[in-house]
Design a protein around this motif. Structure first.
Motif, PDB file in Angstrom:
ATOM      1  N   ASP A 173       0.760  -1.177  -0.056  1.00 19.16           N
ATOM      2  CA  ASP A 173      -0.096   0.091  -0.091  1.00 19.16           C
ATOM      3  C   ASP A 173       0.764   1.364   0.058  1.00 19.16           C
ATOM      4  O   ASP A 173       2.081   1.348   0.489  1.00 19.16           O
ATOM      5  CB  ASP A 173      -0.972   0.057   1.082  1.00 19.16           C
ATOM      6  CG  ASP A 173      -1.939  -0.834   1.192  1.00 19.16           C
ATOM      7  OD1 ASP A 173      -2.638  -1.073   0.191  1.00 19.16           O
ATOM      8  OD2 ASP A 173      -2.140  -1.909   2.170  1.00 19.16           O
ATOM      9  N   ASP A 174       0.127   2.212  -0.422  1.00 21.57           N
ATOM     10  CA  ASP A 174       0.878   3.780  -0.320  1.00 21.57           C
ATOM     11  C   ASP A 174       1.182   4.158   1.208  1.00 21.57           C
ATOM     12  O   ASP A 174       0.406   3.781   1.874  1.00 21.57           O
ATOM     13  CB  ASP A 174      -0.003   4.732  -0.894  1.00 21.57           C
ATOM     14  CG  ASP A 174       0.450   6.093  -0.874  1.00 21.57           C
ATOM     15  OD1 ASP A 174       1.440   6.284  -1.599  1.00 21.57           O
ATOM     16  OD2 ASP A 174       0.125   6.880  -0.102  1.00 21.57           O
ATOM     17  N   GLU A 175       2.277   4.609   1.380  1.00 24.26           N
ATOM     18  CA  GLU A 175       2.726   5.043   2.625  1.00 24.26           C
ATOM     19  C   GLU A 175       1.903   6.130   3.367  1.00 24.26           C
ATOM     20  O   GLU A 175       1.773   6.053   4.539  1.00 24.26           O
ATOM     21  CB  GLU A 175       4.344   5.311   2.958  1.00 24.26           C
ATOM     22  CG  GLU A 175       5.268   3.904   2.335  1.00 24.26           C
ATOM     23  CD  GLU A 175       6.640   4.317   2.821  1.00 24.26           C
ATOM     24  OE1 GLU A 175       6.876   5.072   3.053  1.00 24.26           O
ATOM     25  OE2 GLU A 175       7.338   3.203   2.693  1.00 24.26           O
ATOM     26  N   ASP A 176       1.757   6.902   2.415  1.00 23.31           N
ATOM     27  CA  ASP A 176       0.728   8.076   3.085  1.00 23.31           C
ATOM     28  C   ASP A 176      -0.527   7.683   3.434  1.00 23.31           C
ATOM     29  O   ASP A 176      -1.082   7.895   4.396  1.00 23.31           O
ATOM     30  CB  ASP A 176       0.647   9.193   1.858  1.00 23.31           C
ATOM     31  CG  ASP A 176       1.815  10.083   1.703  1.00 23.31           C
ATOM     32  OD1 ASP A 176       2.781   9.984   2.493  1.00 23.31           O
ATOM     33  OD2 ASP A 176       2.191  10.645   0.529  1.00 23.31           O
ATOM     34  N   ALA A 203       2.318  -1.466  13.354  1.00 23.31           N
ATOM     35  CA  ALA A 203       3.114  -2.542  13.009  1.00 23.31           C
ATOM     36  C   ALA A 203       3.486  -2.881  11.697  1.00 23.31           C
ATOM     37  O   ALA A 203       2.939  -3.739  11.018  1.00 23.31           O
ATOM     38  CB  ALA A 203       2.233  -3.589  13.733  1.00 23.31           C
ATOM     39  N   PRO A 204       4.189  -1.937  11.180  1.00 22.95           N
ATOM     40  CA  PRO A 204       4.749  -2.074   9.910  1.00 22.95           C
ATOM     41  C   PRO A 204       5.362  -3.643   9.833  1.00 22.95           C
ATOM     42  O   PRO A 204       6.006  -4.348  11.041  1.00 22.95           O
ATOM     43  CB  PRO A 204       5.832  -1.271   9.643  1.00 22.95           C
ATOM     44  CG  PRO A 204       5.563  -0.140  10.540  1.00 22.95           C
ATOM     45  CD  PRO A 204       4.756  -0.786  11.701  1.00 22.95           C
ATOM     46  N   CYS A 205       5.025  -4.484   8.899  1.00 25.06           N
ATOM     47  CA  CYS A 205       5.430  -5.941   8.865  1.00 25.06           C
ATOM     48  C   CYS A 205       6.735  -6.390   9.189  1.00 25.06           C
ATOM     49  O   CYS A 205       6.777  -7.204   9.948  1.00 25.06           O
ATOM     50  CB  CYS A 205       4.764  -6.417   7.479  1.00 25.06           C
ATOM     51  SG  CYS A 205       4.891  -8.487   7.319  1.00 25.06           S
ATOM     52  N   SER A 206       7.662  -5.982   8.591  1.00 26.45           N
ATOM     53  CA  SER A 206       9.286  -6.666   8.650  1.00 26.45           C
ATOM     54  C   SER A 206      10.121  -5.610   8.048  1.00 26.45           C
ATOM     55  O   SER A 206       9.596  -4.923   6.977  1.00 26.45           O
ATOM     56  CB  SER A 206       9.157  -7.871   8.212  1.00 26.45           C
ATOM     57  OG  SER A 206       8.869  -8.032   6.686  1.00 26.45           O
ATOM     58  N   PRO A 207      11.373  -5.911   8.230  1.00 31.43           N
ATOM     59  CA  PRO A 207      12.182  -5.184   7.452  1.00 31.43           C
ATOM     60  C   PRO A 207      12.404  -5.146   5.788  1.00 31.43           C
ATOM     61  O   PRO A 207      12.688  -4.440   5.128  1.00 31.43           O
ATOM     62  CB  PRO A 207      13.660  -5.597   7.973  1.00 31.43           C
ATOM     63  CG  PRO A 207      13.391  -5.966   9.444  1.00 31.43           C
ATOM     64  CD  PRO A 207      11.826  -6.546   9.335  1.00 31.43           C
ATOM     65  N   ARG A 217       8.220   7.118  10.218  1.00 34.01           N
ATOM     66  CA  ARG A 217       7.027   7.837  10.604  1.00 34.01           C
ATOM     67  C   ARG A 217       6.100   7.076  11.345  1.00 34.01           C
ATOM     68  O   ARG A 217       5.093   7.560  12.062  1.00 34.01           O
ATOM     69  CB  ARG A 217       6.328   8.068   9.008  1.00 34.01           C
ATOM     70  CG  ARG A 217       6.992   8.670   8.119  1.00 34.01           C
ATOM     71  CD  ARG A 217       6.490   8.908   6.461  1.00 34.01           C
ATOM     72  NE  ARG A 217       5.082   9.563   6.582  1.00 34.01           N
ATOM     73  CZ  ARG A 217       4.462   9.529   5.584  1.00 34.01           C
ATOM     74  NH1 ARG A 217       4.856   9.026   4.242  1.00 34.01           N
ATOM     75  NH2 ARG A 217       3.242  10.088   5.668  1.00 34.01           N
ATOM     76  N   SER A 218       5.957   5.608  11.394  1.00 34.28           N
ATOM     77  CA  SER A 218       5.039   5.031  12.151  1.00 34.28           C
ATOM     78  C   SER A 218       5.563   5.293  13.861  1.00 34.28           C
ATOM     79  O   SER A 218       4.686   5.541  14.652  1.00 34.28           O
ATOM     80  CB  SER A 218       5.139   3.676  11.885  1.00 34.28           C
ATOM     81  OG  SER A 218       4.774   3.275  10.742  1.00 34.28           O
ATOM     82  N   ALA A 219       6.873   5.296  13.948  1.00 39.15           N
ATOM     83  CA  ALA A 219       7.339   5.326  15.348  1.00 39.15           C
ATOM     84  C   ALA A 219       6.826   6.879  15.885  1.00 39.15           C
ATOM     85  O   ALA A 219       6.579   7.069  16.974  1.00 39.15           O
ATOM     86  CB  ALA A 219       8.902   5.092  15.309  1.00 39.15           C
ATOM     87  N   VAL A 258      16.245   3.326  12.811  1.00 40.36           N
ATOM     88  CA  VAL A 258      14.753   3.892  12.451  1.00 40.36           C
ATOM     89  C   VAL A 258      14.114   4.153  13.853  1.00 40.36           C
ATOM     90  O   VAL A 258      12.694   4.188  13.625  1.00 40.36           O
ATOM     91  CB  VAL A 258      14.269   2.961  11.489  1.00 40.36           C
ATOM     92  CG1 VAL A 258      15.048   2.821  10.289  1.00 40.36           C
ATOM     93  CG2 VAL A 258      13.800   1.578  12.206  1.00 40.36           C
ATOM     94  N   ASP A 259      14.793   4.290  15.011  1.00 36.60           N
ATOM     95  CA  ASP A 259      13.962   4.875  16.168  1.00 36.60           C
ATOM     96  C   ASP A 259      13.083   3.726  16.568  1.00 36.60           C
ATOM     97  O   ASP A 259      11.908   4.041  17.308  1.00 36.60           O
ATOM     98  CB  ASP A 259      13.398   6.179  16.018  1.00 36.60           C
ATOM     99  CG  ASP A 259      14.530   7.138  15.650  1.00 36.60           C
ATOM    100  OD1 ASP A 259      15.436   7.177  16.174  1.00 36.60           O
ATOM    101  OD2 ASP A 259      13.872   8.020  14.554  1.00 36.60           O
ATOM    102  N   TRP A 260      13.380   2.435  16.765  1.00 35.66           N
ATOM    103  CA  TRP A 260      12.304   1.619  16.871  1.00 35.66           C
ATOM    104  C   TRP A 260      13.038   0.498  18.039  1.00 35.66           C
ATOM    105  O   TRP A 260      12.706  -0.620  18.143  1.00 35.66           O
ATOM    106  CB  TRP A 260      12.312   0.176  15.716  1.00 35.66           C
ATOM    107  CG  TRP A 260      10.969   0.978  15.124  1.00 35.66           C
ATOM    108  CD1 TRP A 260      10.635   2.257  14.180  1.00 35.66           C
ATOM    109  CD2 TRP A 260       9.638   0.075  15.127  1.00 35.66           C
ATOM    110  NE1 TRP A 260       9.453   1.978  13.734  1.00 35.66           N
ATOM    111  CE2 TRP A 260       8.735   0.838  14.255  1.00 35.66           C
ATOM    112  CE3 TRP A 260       9.373  -1.017  15.484  1.00 35.66           C
ATOM    113  CZ2 TRP A 260       7.521   0.347  13.798  1.00 35.66           C
ATOM    114  CZ3 TRP A 260       8.005  -1.257  15.093  1.00 35.66           C
ATOM    115  CH2 TRP A 260       7.248  -1.007  14.586  1.00 35.66           C
ATOM    116  N   VAL A 261      13.662   1.220  19.028  1.00 37.73           N
ATOM    117  CA  VAL A 261      13.947   0.588  20.330  1.00 37.73           C
ATOM    118  C   VAL A 261      13.685   1.238  21.347  1.00 37.73           C
ATOM    119  O   VAL A 261      13.903   2.470  21.444  1.00 37.73           O
ATOM    120  CB  VAL A 261      15.758   0.397  20.232  1.00 37.73           C
ATOM    121  CG1 VAL A 261      16.083  -0.226  21.606  1.00 37.73           C
ATOM    122  CG2 VAL A 261      16.173  -0.560  19.155  1.00 37.73           C
ATOM    123  N   GLY A 262      12.967   0.661  22.342  1.00 39.09           N
ATOM    124  CA  GLY A 262      12.453   1.479  23.610  1.00 39.09           C
ATOM    125  C   GLY A 262      11.404   0.667  24.320  1.00 39.09           C
ATOM    126  O   GLY A 262      10.915  -0.531  23.846  1.00 39.09           O
TER     127      GLY A 262
END
Length: 272
Positions: A173-176, A203-207, A217-219, A258-262
């Motif tokens: 799908d389109d990211e926007d 929850a973006p699916c996977s790398p 953007r999701s984070a 990508v700021d996905w640790v926390g």
């Protein structure tokens, strides 16, 4: 406030920090929250509803931290048996691409019924493929009818084969639009209060199926609204090689970039 008294259980396994096991135990619940756990004779003698659980064992409801309800409908496809992850996905992507909103609704009810029968009272589902007008709303509706607490993960795929990803372009799908729908779902359904029945997770699916930009953007959106983040990570050697070739990082280092640790993130990790 409505009250519930569970009494006379042969054993209550509390699973608390002391791992207490209470014989002839009981639980007093008020407005859906546990107020007291102990010997039946030490609890209030009455409530709006009373359950006598003589000869029963009582344990806390189980929590499922990762599921794909829609895959309940395709788990017996012969060509997808005894293959590695990437080949399994490539076999099933074309089938999943034909799913409808009714398929999402029915598979959710089926999966939640199976979970409830096994003692699960809270489930997190990762719905990352939304073809033919399907929406996470279809899953949320089914879960509310089933009465099981749901952390509904708005999954997504945006990196198709034409851009170097694994999934075919027909299921990305389109990211926007992904970000717009994620915000809509949070504002419509997310309830972060204690005891809530529905929470939204991004929850973006996977790398290998989304871009680094969508991860970032999701984070950012999740932290703006105070919701959690979830994704697959480090599942196979194929994924590790993909991350190194595509992004220049191994999977965990890529998540850091990508700021996905926390504390607001959890991963589905599988050793293969």
């Amino acid at each position: 406030m409505p009250t519930l008294l569970v009494k006379n259980a042969r054993l209550i396994a509390t699973m608390d920090s002391a791992r207490r096991e209470i014989s002839h135990g009981g639980i007093f619940i008020e407005d859906g929250f546990i107020k007291q756990v102990g010997k039946s004779e030490d609890l209030p003698g009455s409530a709006d509803e009373v359950l006598d659980l003589t000869d029963h064992l009582v344990i806390p409801g189980l929590i499922n931290t990762h599921h794909h309800f829609y895959q309940t409908l395709t788990r017996a496809v012969p060509a997808a048996q005894n293959v590695n992850l990437f080949n399994w996905l490539k076999t099933l992507y074309p089938i999943w691409a034909r799913m409808t909103p009714e398929d999402i609704y029915i598979s959710t009810k089926t999966a939640l019924a199976e979970l409830a029968l096994s003692g699960c009272t809270t489930a997190s589902d990762h719905l990352y493929l939304l073809p033919n007008g399907s929406r996470l709303d279809d899953e949320i509706t089914a879960a509310r009818e089933m009465g099981i607490r749901l952390h509904a993960s708005r999954g997504s795929m945006s990196l198709g084969e034409s851009k170097g990803g694994l999934p075919p372009d027909s299921v990305v799908d389109d990211e926007d639009e992904i970000i717009r729908d994620s915000q809509r779902l949070i504002e419509t359904y997310h309830d972060g209060n204690p005891g809530s029945m529905t929470q939204i997770v991004l929850a973006p699916c996977s790398p290998f199926s989304v871009t680094g930009e969508l991860m970032k953007r999701s984070a950012e959106l999740a932290r703006q609204y105070g919701v959690h983040l979830h994704t697959h990570l480090a599942e196979t050697k194929d994924e590790e090689q993909f991350c190194q070739e595509k992004f220049g990082y191994r999977p965990v280092a890529y998540m850091q970039s990508v700021d996905w640790v926390g504390d607001d993130v959890w991963f589905r990790i599988q050793c293969m």
